[in-house]
Design an enzyme around this catalytic site. Structure first.
Site, PDB file in Angstrom:
ATOM      1  N   ALA A  70       3.955   1.671  -0.942  1.00  0.00           N
ATOM      2  CA  ALA A  70       4.692   1.801  -2.203  1.00  0.00           C
ATOM      3  C   ALA A  70       3.768   2.388  -3.268  1.00  0.00           C
ATOM      4  O   ALA A  70       4.148   3.283  -4.017  1.00  0.00           O
ATOM      5  CB  ALA A  70       5.211   0.433  -2.635  1.00  0.00           C
ATOM      6  N   HIS A  86       4.725   9.636  15.167  1.00  0.00           N
ATOM      7  CA  HIS A  86       4.539  10.995  14.655  1.00  0.00           C
ATOM      8  C   HIS A  86       4.349  12.079  15.718  1.00  0.00           C
ATOM      9  O   HIS A  86       5.009  13.104  15.697  1.00  0.00           O
ATOM     10  CB  HIS A  86       3.345  11.031  13.710  1.00  0.00           C
ATOM     11  CG  HIS A  86       3.382   9.957  12.672  1.00  0.00           C
ATOM     12  ND1 HIS A  86       4.540   9.574  12.047  1.00  0.00           N
ATOM     13  CD2 HIS A  86       2.411   9.178  12.147  1.00  0.00           C
ATOM     14  CE1 HIS A  86       4.276   8.602  11.172  1.00  0.00           C
ATOM     15  NE2 HIS A  86       2.988   8.350  11.225  1.00  0.00           N
ATOM     16  N   HIS A 131       7.401   9.946   8.571  1.00  0.00           N
ATOM     17  CA  HIS A 131       7.116  10.869   7.465  1.00  0.00           C
ATOM     18  C   HIS A 131       6.588  12.223   7.947  1.00  0.00           C
ATOM     19  O   HIS A 131       6.667  13.199   7.228  1.00  0.00           O
ATOM     20  CB  HIS A 131       6.188  10.224   6.433  1.00  0.00           C
ATOM     21  CG  HIS A 131       4.752  10.176   6.818  1.00  0.00           C
ATOM     22  ND1 HIS A 131       4.226   9.220   7.628  1.00  0.00           N
ATOM     23  CD2 HIS A 131       3.731  10.995   6.515  1.00  0.00           C
ATOM     24  CE1 HIS A 131       2.934   9.425   7.787  1.00  0.00           C
ATOM     25  NE2 HIS A 131       2.604  10.508   7.128  1.00  0.00           N
ATOM     26  N   ASP A 191       0.801  -1.213   0.000  1.00  0.00           N
ATOM     27  CA  ASP A 191       0.000   0.000   0.000  1.00  0.00           C
ATOM     28  C   ASP A 191       0.849   1.285   0.000  1.00  0.00           C
ATOM     29  O   ASP A 191       0.593   2.209  -0.767  1.00  0.00           O
ATOM     30  CB  ASP A 191      -0.852  -0.049   1.288  1.00  0.00           C
ATOM     31  CG  ASP A 191      -2.032   0.851   1.167  1.00  0.00           C
ATOM     32  OD1 ASP A 191      -2.755   0.731   0.165  1.00  0.00           O
ATOM     33  OD2 ASP A 191      -2.195   1.710   2.062  1.00  0.00           O
TER      34      ASP A 191
END
Ligand code: BG6
EC number: 1.1.1.49
Length: 498
Positions: A40, A257, A195, A38
């Site tokens: 990728a 995060h 991220h 997913d």
């Protein structure tokens, strides 16, 4: 024991990665494990395609690898679909053909030798001085198998490895995983990706704090009442039950995060905007965190979660969490950080809100409106438009002295360089190729966070139900009282009039 702090730069010995003078990057072979998964599909392949198109990337060749048996052409077809569906930039046929010619595929089941052959073939096409970037977009168990395979295939030299969370799920498992990784790769070769830290808006926190003289002097417990880091999502499970059931909101979002972003808000000024200096300051924040008390945590589960495909009928997994975190150092002692995130909530938002202490009010008299809309706030929106707002009391026009809340707002979208924004994964892949650890998490940082979470993991409070489309269980109000959650906003962000 490999050195955990040293930074390495390939291929020129002695060149230290620095964000001030990015050197031209060496050609790279990128091996993308989990290439049919997913992440990728949604982010990595479209991101790599854009990096290639935009010429930010050096000369690269990309080898997809996954459990499925695909030919290179079948993989290219899947990559095309992914780029067309999720890419944020249009590619011409010529640009696509350019990118596609750089793709290859080797199934994991073909084994270490086949992998090594495919990598060597790609390296020959790239010429001298090639580096390797192994991107492990796979669950932790599979990551260990991939690392063993890379070792067997002798693909460790000249290589960096990007790892996706979860980085263990408690202190013991994190140490075990880190030790396992360190048997093959030095810490300097390992890039644990978060991220959120690659988002333009997260980096803007550092610019905002350290490039201006205005706020840093008041960035402490004398002037700040509390901080909120609030990342509700409208999104539900999205067919990720296998990942989410054993993970839950705390491990999926908070340890990674939210706490990483918190470290940007709370860190001391680093001696330089360089990996080692920034990591050290981030790690100091984590070390100063007090152990999270289960009584300071609200866990929630949306009604209907247990009926989702792949979810146990008696699941105790939290799809929502709100908690109070305390950082016991000279800057922050006594200033609570409230963190909240969850699935199927009323709105998708990503905000950091700094609430300043209130002014004495007596001079404004009863009914003037002073303080009626909460304290002054500085708000960062981590969404792609990367907004910042400063709210304050001002005079309402007209007779008398009535006060109302006003705000000054900024959005990256209003700047001339808005089009240059890189998607978080794009930026982080480039940073990893450059050997720049600034925005990546260290083994030490992760281990401290698990250590501070131990009480909660041992004795989590029971999950409380909440209705989808709400802001979580009612107990969230007690958690933050006498303060209040900023979301939902009383006033919307102003959109720029065209
Ligand atoms: C991922 C989590 O890391 O971050 C997801 O696994 C979450 O559950 C996602 O939805 C949120 O990231 P973003 O950038 O889409 O807001």
């Amino acid at each position: 024991m490999p050195d955990r702090t040293q930074t390495i730069a390939y291929p020129s010995p002695g060149s230290r990665p620095s964000r001030r003078d990015p050197e031209p990057l060496a050609p790279h072979v990128i091996v993308l494990f989990g290439a049919t998964g997913d992440l990728a599909k949604r982010k990595l392949l479209p991101g790599l395609a854009y990096l290639q198109q935009s010429k930010f990337a050096p000369d690269v060749r990309i080898i997809g690898s996954a459990t499925e048996d695909l030919t290179a052409d079948e993989f290219r077809e899947r990559a095309k679909q992914a780029v067309e569906t999720y890419g944020t930039h249009r590619m011409s046929d010529e640009e696509w053909a350019q990118f596609a010619s750089r793709l290859d595929y080797v199934s994991v089941s073909a084994g270490a030798e086949a992998l090594a052959e495919t990598v060597h073939r790609a390296e020959e096409l790239l010429g001298a001085g090639v580096c390797r970037l192994h991107y492990l977009s796979v669950p932790p168990k599979a990551a260990q198998a991939v690392i063993a395979m890379l070792r067997d295939a002798k693909l460790v030299e000249r290589a960096r490895v990007v790892m996706e969370k979860p980085f263990g799920d408690d202190l013991a498992s994190a140490i075990k995983l880190n030790d396992f990784v360190h048997e093959t790769f030095d810490e300097a070769q390992v890039f644990r990706i978060d991220h959120f830290l690659g988002k333009e808006a997260a980096l803007n926190i550092l610019a905002f704090r350290f490039a201006n003289g205005l706020f840093e002097p008041i960035w402490n417990r004398n002037f700040i009442d509390h901080v909120q880091i609030d990342i509700p999502e409208e999104l539900g499970l999205d067919q990720r039950a296998t990942f989410y059931e054993p993970t839950g909101a705390f491990k999926d979002m908070v340890v990674t995060h939210l706490m990483q972003v918190m470290s940007f808000v709370a860190m001391e000024p680093p001696t330089a905007l360089e990996p080692r200096a920034i990591s050290e300051e981030k790690n100091k924040v984590f070390r100063s965190m007090l152990p999270i008390q289960p009584t300071d945590v609200v866990r929630g589960q949306y009604a209907g979660y247990r009926a989702e495909d792949g979810v146990a009928p008696d699941s105790d997994t939290e799809t929502f969490i709100a908690l109070k975190v305390e950082i016991d150092n000279w800057r922050w002692a006594g200033v609570p950080f409230f963190l909240r995130t969850g699935k199927r909530m009323a709105q998708g938002q990503r905000i950091i809100s700094i609430a300043f202490k209130e002014a004495p009010r007596t001079m404004f008299g009863v009914g003037s409106g002073v303080g009626s809309e909460g304290p002054d706030h500085l708000t960062f929106d981590l969404a792609d438009s990367s907004r910042v707002s400063l709210s304050f009391y001002g005079k309402r026009p007209g007779p008398g002295m009535r006060l109302e809340k006003l705000s000054m707002q900024f959005s990256t979208q209003e700047t001339k360089s808005a089009g240059d924004v890189l998607e978080a994964y794009e930026r982080l892949i480039l940073d990893a190729m450059r050997g720049d650890h600034t925005l990546f998490t260290t083994a030490e940082g992760i281990e401290s966070l698990w250590d501070r979470s131990a009480l909660l993991l041992e004795d989590p409070p029971p999950v409380k139900p909440y209705q989808p489309g709400t802001w979580g269980p009612n107990a969230i109000h007690q958690l933050i009282a006498p303060r209040a959650w900023r979301l939902p906003f009383e006033r919307e962000w102003r959109e720029k009039k065209s």
